[in-house]
Every structure is written in structure tokens, then in C-alpha cells.
Design an enzyme around this catalytic site. Structure first.
Site, PDB file in Angstrom:
ATOM      1  N   TYR A   1      54.870  49.151  34.530  1.00  0.00           N
ATOM      2  CA  TYR A   1      54.371  48.153  35.491  1.00  0.00           C
ATOM      3  C   TYR A   1      55.308  48.038  36.694  1.00  0.00           C
ATOM      4  CZ  TYR A   1      51.778  43.941  36.861  1.00  0.00           C
ATOM      5  OH  TYR A   1      50.999  43.028  37.534  1.00  0.00           O
TER       6      TYR A   1
ATOM      7  N   LYS B   1      48.489  50.001  40.669  1.00  0.00           N
ATOM      8  CA  LYS B   1      49.254  51.205  41.024  1.00  0.00           C
ATOM      9  C   LYS B   1      48.820  51.886  42.326  1.00  0.00           C
ATOM     10  CE  LYS B   1      52.164  51.267  37.770  1.00  0.00           C
ATOM     11  NZ  LYS B   1      53.135  50.291  38.222  1.00  0.00           N
TER      12      LYS B   1
ATOM     13  N   TYR C   1      46.880  38.254  32.862  1.00  0.00           N
ATOM     14  CA  TYR C   1      45.904  39.284  32.503  1.00  0.00           C
ATOM     15  C   TYR C   1      45.238  38.807  31.209  1.00  0.00           C
ATOM     16  CZ  TYR C   1      47.977  42.601  35.828  1.00  0.00           C
ATOM     17  OH  TYR C   1      48.418  43.232  36.969  1.00  0.00           O
TER      18      TYR C   1
ATOM     19  N   PRO D   1      42.236  49.220  39.291  1.00  0.00           N
ATOM     20  CA  PRO D   1      43.306  48.344  39.771  1.00  0.00           C
ATOM     21  C   PRO D   1      44.070  47.575  38.687  1.00  0.00           C
ATOM     22  CG  PRO D   1      41.153  47.408  40.294  1.00  0.00           C
ATOM     23  CD  PRO D   1      40.912  48.770  39.729  1.00  0.00           C
TER      24      PRO D   1
ATOM     25  N   HIS E   1      58.211  38.356  41.142  1.00  0.00           N
ATOM     26  CA  HIS E   1      57.752  37.961  39.802  1.00  0.00           C
ATOM     27  C   HIS E   1      58.539  38.744  38.757  1.00  0.00           C
ATOM     28  CE1 HIS E   1      53.534  36.128  40.761  1.00  0.00           C
ATOM     29  NE2 HIS E   1      54.503  35.589  41.468  1.00  0.00           N
TER      30      HIS E   1
HETATM   31  P1  RFL Z   1      43.300  53.523  52.520  1.00  0.00           P
HETATM   32  O1  RFL Z   1      43.943  52.184  52.493  1.00  0.00           O
HETATM   33  O2  RFL Z   1      41.918  53.653  52.019  1.00  0.00           O
HETATM   34  O3  RFL Z   1      43.392  54.047  54.039  1.00  0.00           O
HETATM   35  C1  RFL Z   1      42.695  55.193  54.484  1.00  0.00           C
HETATM   36  C2  RFL Z   1      42.411  55.004  55.960  1.00  0.00           C
HETATM   37  O4  RFL Z   1      41.800  56.197  56.474  1.00  0.00           O
HETATM   38  C3  RFL Z   1      40.793  55.810  57.388  1.00  0.00           C
HETATM   39  N1  RFL Z   1      39.848  56.934  57.567  1.00  0.00           N
HETATM   40  C4  RFL Z   1      39.775  57.722  58.675  1.00  0.00           C
HETATM   41  N2  RFL Z   1      40.458  57.682  59.841  1.00  0.00           N
HETATM   42  C5  RFL Z   1      40.149  58.619  60.785  1.00  0.00           C
HETATM   43  N3  RFL Z   1      39.168  59.559  60.619  1.00  0.00           N
HETATM   44  C6  RFL Z   1      38.450  59.611  59.470  1.00  0.00           C
HETATM   45  N4  RFL Z   1      37.494  60.520  59.306  1.00  0.00           N
HETATM   46  C7  RFL Z   1      38.752  58.654  58.439  1.00  0.00           C
HETATM   47  N5  RFL Z   1      38.239  58.417  57.198  1.00  0.00           N
HETATM   48  C8  RFL Z   1      38.909  57.385  56.681  1.00  0.00           C
HETATM   49  C9  RFL Z   1      40.171  54.587  56.734  1.00  0.00           C
HETATM   50  O5  RFL Z   1      39.436  53.779  57.663  1.00  0.00           O
HETATM   51  C10 RFL Z   1      41.418  53.887  56.217  1.00  0.00           C
HETATM   52  O6  RFL Z   1      41.956  52.957  57.156  1.00  0.00           O
HETATM   53  O7  RFL Z   1      44.172  54.601  51.725  1.00  0.00           O
HETATM   54  P2  RFL Z   1      45.764  54.705  51.440  1.00  0.00           P
HETATM   55  O8  RFL Z   1      46.531  54.552  52.715  1.00  0.00           O
HETATM   56  O9  RFL Z   1      45.925  55.914  50.605  1.00  0.00           O
HETATM   57  O10 RFL Z   1      46.128  53.396  50.584  1.00  0.00           O
HETATM   58  C11 RFL Z   1      45.629  53.229  49.277  1.00  0.00           C
HETATM   59  C12 RFL Z   1      45.474  51.742  48.951  1.00  0.00           C
HETATM   60  O11 RFL Z   1      44.717  51.133  49.974  1.00  0.00           O
HETATM   61  C13 RFL Z   1      44.802  51.516  47.586  1.00  0.00           C
HETATM   62  O12 RFL Z   1      45.266  52.461  46.647  1.00  0.00           O
HETATM   63  C14 RFL Z   1      45.086  50.109  47.013  1.00  0.00           C
HETATM   64  O13 RFL Z   1      44.503  49.120  47.807  1.00  0.00           O
HETATM   65  C15 RFL Z   1      44.575  49.995  45.573  1.00  0.00           C
HETATM   66  N6  RFL Z   1      44.711  48.635  45.012  1.00  0.00           N
HETATM   67  C16 RFL Z   1      45.933  48.179  44.534  1.00  0.00           C
HETATM   68  N7  RFL Z   1      47.021  48.955  44.597  1.00  0.00           N
HETATM   69  C17 RFL Z   1      48.241  48.476  44.198  1.00  0.00           C
HETATM   70  O14 RFL Z   1      49.234  49.221  44.253  1.00  0.00           O
HETATM   71  N8  RFL Z   1      48.414  47.177  43.730  1.00  0.00           N
HETATM   72  C18 RFL Z   1      47.354  46.332  43.644  1.00  0.00           C
HETATM   73  O15 RFL Z   1      47.554  45.165  43.287  1.00  0.00           O
HETATM   74  C19 RFL Z   1      46.049  46.829  44.015  1.00  0.00           C
HETATM   75  N9  RFL Z   1      44.969  46.029  43.929  1.00  0.00           N
HETATM   76  C20 RFL Z   1      43.606  47.793  44.960  1.00  0.00           C
HETATM   77  C21 RFL Z   1      43.773  46.480  44.399  1.00  0.00           C
HETATM   78  C22 RFL Z   1      42.368  48.195  45.453  1.00  0.00           C
HETATM   79  C23 RFL Z   1      41.304  47.332  45.377  1.00  0.00           C
HETATM   80  N10 RFL Z   1      40.083  47.799  45.932  1.00  0.00           N
HETATM   81  C24 RFL Z   1      39.301  47.055  46.832  1.00  0.00           C
HETATM   82  C25 RFL Z   1      39.757  49.211  45.837  1.00  0.00           C
HETATM   83  C26 RFL Z   1      42.702  45.620  44.295  1.00  0.00           C
HETATM   84  C27 RFL Z   1      41.461  46.045  44.759  1.00  0.00           C
HETATM   85  C28 RFL Z   1      40.310  45.094  44.574  1.00  0.00           C
HETATM   86  C1  PHB Z   2      46.158  41.599  43.305  1.00  0.00           C
HETATM   87  O1  PHB Z   2      46.948  40.669  43.527  1.00  0.00           O
HETATM   88  O2  PHB Z   2      45.225  41.889  44.085  1.00  0.00           O
HETATM   89  C2  PHB Z   2      46.311  42.401  42.075  1.00  0.00           C
HETATM   90  C3  PHB Z   2      47.411  42.182  41.259  1.00  0.00           C
HETATM   91  C4  PHB Z   2      47.540  42.918  40.093  1.00  0.00           C
HETATM   92  C5  PHB Z   2      46.577  43.855  39.751  1.00  0.00           C
HETATM   93  C6  PHB Z   2      45.500  44.083  40.588  1.00  0.00           C
HETATM   94  C7  PHB Z   2      45.353  43.341  41.747  1.00  0.00           C
HETATM   95  O3  PHB Z   2      46.703  44.547  38.581  1.00  0.00           O
END
Ligand code: RFL
Ligand code: PHB
Length: 405
Positions: free
Chosen positions: A394, A309, A214, A305, A84
Site C-alpha cells: 500500500y 495505485k 475500506y 482503484p 495517513h
Molecule cells: P491521464 O490522467 O488519463 O492523462 C492522459 C492525458 O492525455 C490526454 N490525451 C491526449 N492529449 C493529446 N492528444 C491526444 N490524442 C490525447 N488523448 C488523450 C488526456 O486528455 C489526458 O489529459 O493519464 P496519466 O497521466 O497516465 O495518469 C493516470 C492517472 O490519472 C490514473 O491512473 C489515476 O487517476 C487512477 N486512480 C488512482 N490512482 C492512484 O494512484 N490513487 C488513487 O487514489 C486513485 N483513485 C483513480 C482513482 C482513478 C479513478 N478513475 C476515475 C479512473 C479513483 C478513480 C475513481
Molecule cells: C481516493 O481518495 O480517491 C481514493 C483513495 C484510496 C483508494 C481509491 C481512491 O484506494
């Protein structure tokens, strides 16, 4: 009288780096270390299927994409990822385009779901014969202030393991055990809870837009994202404690239509395959290191989110950490000593950007906020300097430095 069952024998093992958590941070770290010839043991409390299906991020910065490509993870990303070159900002009933290619020196972002990155990483690590242990229980980290920290866990068949490491990476997310294992009083925590959440859906319907929208609307923020040319990912601002039961599918589509629709543009509805409510917070714990324990990703910091980031920060942390741990293996501690400070600079930039995007686009109901934020949005679409600020943050600021590309 109670009889206690005999304690299972503990298997003593050795690795260079113990990694807790098979999210993007832990998996990518074990991959980057392996490319440098450093072995690791990774433990994860959930099943492989659960980790591969957890719906989360979808938007990758330019540097994240280049790193994945440069480290052999580009095949499906290049085939299925959607590049994009900008976003739409919508407010006061008008939609405006921001062109990142023009504003951010040709850099772009890519839609490629976190589920797919996790699948690619697990596949690559498994094919390389890596020690990945899913469904572990009783994870513990100890002896962190020595040069031989210990990772303990019970595997899926009930055997207890004790792995002696050179260092441990806490990649276990916000609710993990590594951050709480740091010495009392060490961590300074900065935190903000926002008074709203995101209701997110996945829908089997081609996206109604070519790039993300957005949208600030009097009813609240809405985001139109996507996962593929066939699958839409959309979000609605809802109150922080919202009950998902209050949102049958028809109500979700009606509200999305209300917030997004402008003359000449229609939102196509379709079957919703998943929905959830995510609270929003900013959180930074510093330092990100204590002795031989290094935190990375959501274990150390959370961003709302809106700036997309979280995953990108996790990737940036482990890129820095892989370099630091490689040096440490050769007896050089300089980059390990600088790890926390190095990461926190990017973390705070991303925290500020995420807070700024969140406050600019979400609706609080306060008339002063309404005017201030509309004025901010007008400035972003009217001033090239302001638009550049949004665009360069971004696509990723500062550009990810890596020895891999
Ligand atoms: P994770 O993915 O939470 O993984 C941590 C892992 O550790 C495990 N764990 C354990 N394992 C062994 N022993 C224990 N005691 C443990 N305790 C926990 C867990 O089961 C898990 O598998 O962390 P990590 O690797 O730091 O990754 C971070 C990302 O997952 C997170 O920052 C993103 O998903 C945030 N996020 C977004 N980030 C972006 O860069 N771009 C996006 O578009 C974006 N959209 C989002 C998002 C997060 C969202 N939610 C649900 C919070 C959209 C949403 C809705
Ligand atoms: C997504 O595709 O899940 C997404 C994209 C952009 C954002 C947050 C989530 O700022």
C-alpha cells in the site's frame, strides 16, 4: 461541386522529447526532464481548466510524495496534504486498524488530490516558460522506428505543427493515440474486466473518519476517503453498467450509512457536489516501448482503484523514463532498452495488489467467495506477516528509487 479549403501551412519545429498528454504522467515527465536540462513539447487535447478539474486519484505513496518534494513541488503538498499512518479494514460488522508506521518501517501515505498535483505541475511548467499546448486536435506520432520520430498536432488557433523529436512519450491515458500507434502484433495485452463499478461522490462535509475505511458489507464494498478536513470522498460498489440516474443523493447517503455504520460510529451526510460511476478493469500492454516511442502511465496499464495505485504507477514510470531519456540524450541507450522491463516489474506487483484488494473487498454474491474473502480478511488483521504484506504494498513496493532524492 465541392471546394476544398487550402491546407494550412505546417510549422516545422524541433525539440528533444515530444510528450502527448497533460495528465500527471506527461506533466511530471516534462518537469523532471527540464530539471535535467532537457527540453520538451507537450500537447494535450483538453483545456487547462478541464485537466485541473478532473476528479480522480487522491492517495499518494510515500515515494511519490518524496519525489514531488525533492523536485520543488512540495509547497502546497506539505501545507494541504494529509499524512495517513494507516487504514481501517471493516468486515463482518467490525472495524480494525492497520498501522503502516509500525508495519512498513515508518512509511506513510498522503491524501492530496490529483487535481492539485496537476495544478501544481501546470503552474511550475508555465512559470518555467515550458511549451504546453492545450486544446490541440489531430495529434499524430510517426517515424517511430527512426532516431527522429515526429509529433504532429493542430493548435487551438488552427495551425498545424510538425515537431521533430529524439523520442516521444505516450502519456495520453487509456484512450490515447500512442498505444495504437505501435506496430501491429507487437503488444501482448492482459486484461480483466470486473463485474462491478464504483459510484464516487465528493461531498461538502468533514470526513467522519481520521483515516480511510475500506469496508466489505453484504451489500457490497464501500470506501470512505477524503480530500481535506472539509471535503469527503466516498465510493460504493455498484453493478458494472449502473445508471447514475438511479442514485439520488438520499439513496447514496442511506446506502453509505448501511454499509459503514457500526455501533458507536455515525456517518455525517452533507451536500454532494459531484458524482460519477467508474467501471473497473485491470489492463497491461507490453512492451511499453517501440523504437523511439515510450508509453507511460494509463497509456500502458490500468488497475482497479481499490489499491490506489494508478497515479503512483504513472509517477514511477516517468521517474524511470526521465533517467532513460537523459542517458539517451547523451548517446547511452542502456536504460532506454531496459525501460519496459524495469517498469513492468512494478506494474505487475501493483496489478496483483490491486486485484487482490479488489477481490478481497468486493462482493460477488457467491457464498464460497464470501467465506474465502472473510477468511482472507481475518488473516490480514490477525497475522503480522499478512498485515505487513498489505502495508508494504500500500505504501509502495518496491520503494521508489530516484536520482532526485
Ligand atoms: P491521464 O490522467 O488519463 O492523462 C492522459 C492525458 O492525455 C490526454 N490525451 C491526449 N492529449 C493529446 N492528444 C491526444 N490524442 C490525447 N488523448 C488523450 C488526456 O486528455 C489526458 O489529459 O493519464 P496519466 O497521466 O497516465 O495518469 C493516470 C492517472 O490519472 C490514473 O491512473 C489515476 O487517476 C487512477 N486512480 C488512482 N490512482 C492512484 O494512484 N490513487 C488513487 O487514489 C486513485 N483513485 C483513480 C482513482 C482513478 C479513478 N478513475 C476515475 C479512473 C479513483 C478513480 C475513481
Ligand atoms: C481516493 O481518495 O480517491 C481514493 C483513495 C484510496 C483508494 C481509491 C481512491 O484506494
Amino acid at each position: 461541386m465541392t471546394t476544398s479549403s487550402p491546407r494550412p501551412p505546417v510549422r516545422a519545429e524541433r525539440t528533444q522529447i515530444g510528450i502527448v498528454g497533460a495528465g500527471p504522467a506527461g506533466l511530471l515527465l516534462s518537469h523532471l526532464l527540464a530539471l535535467r536540462g532537457i527540453d520538451s513539447v507537450l500537447v494535450e487535447s483538453r483545456s487547462r481548466a478541464y485537466c485541473e478539474a478532473r476528479q480522480r486519484a487522491g492517495l499518494l505513496e510515500d515515494g511519490t510524495v518524496r519525489l514531488l518534494r525533492a523536485t520543488g513541488l512540495g509547497e502546497r503538498l506539505d501545507a494541504d496534504g494529509l499524512p495517513h499512518g494507516g487504514i481501517y479494514l471493516q468486515f463482518a460488522g467490525e472495524r480494525h486498524h492497520l498501522d503502516f508506521r509500525d508495519l512498513a518501517g515508518g512509511r506513510t501515505v498522503t491524501i492530496y488530490a490529483q487535481t492539485e498535483i496537476v495544478k501544481d505541475l501546470i503552474e511550475a511548467r508555465t512559470a518555467a516558460g515550458a511549451a504546453l499546448h492545450f486544446e490541440v486536435t489531430g495529434t499524430e506520432v510517426a517515424d517511430l522506428d527512426t532516431s527522429r520520430p515526429v509529433l504532429r498536432y493542430t493548435d487551438a488557433s488552427g495551425d498545424r505543427h510538425e515537431v521533430v523529436c529524439d523520442a516521444i512519450a505516450g502519456c495520453d491515458g487509456f484512450h490515447g493515440i500512442c498505444r495504437p500507434a505501435m506496430p501491429d502484433g507487437l503488444l501482448a495485452v492482459a486484461e480483466r474486466a470486473y463485474p462491478f463499478a464504483w459510484l464516487g461522490i465528493l461531498a461538502e462535509v468533514p470526513p467522519s473518519t481520521d483515516e480511510l475505511i475500506y469496508c466489505r458489507h453484504p451489500n457490497g464494498f464501500a470506501l470512505h476517503s477524503m480530500r481535506s478536513p472539509q471535503v469527503g470522498r466516498l465510493y460504493l460498489q455498484v453493478p458494472a453498467d449502473e445508471d447514475i440516474g438511479e442514485w439520488p443523493d438520499d439513496r447514496i447517503w442511506a446506502e453509505l450509512k448501511t454499509r459503514f455504520e457500526i455501533p458507536g460510529w455515525e456517518l455525517k451526510p452533507g451536500p454532494i457536489t459531484e458524482k460519477s460511476v467508474t467501471p473497473m478493469r485491470s489492463f497491461v500492454a507490453a512492451p511499453m516501448r517501440s523504437g523511439r516511442l515510450f508509453l507511460a502511465g494509463d497509456a500502458a496499464h490500468i488497475v482497479p482503484p481499490t489499491g490506489a495505485k494508478g497515479l503512483n504507477l504513472a509517477v514511477a514510470d516517468v521517474t524511470v523514463l526521465a533517467d532513460a531519456l537523459t542517458d539517451l540524450a547523451g548517446g547511452d541507450t542502456e536504460r532506454a532498452d531496459a525501460y519496459s522491463q524495469h517498469c513492468l516489474e512494478r506494474v505487475w506487483r501493483a496489478s496483483h495488489f490491486s486485484w487482490w484488494m479488489t477481490t478481497m473487498l468486493h462482493v460477488s454474491g457467491d457464498p464460497m467467495d464470501e467465506q474465502l474473502m472473510q477468511s482472507q480478511l481475518r488473516y490480514v488483521i490477525g497475522s503480522r506477516a499478512a498485515a505487513t504484506t498489505l502495508a508494504e504494498n500500500y505504501v509502495g513496493y518496491p520503494p521508489l528509487p530516484s536520482e532526485f532524492f
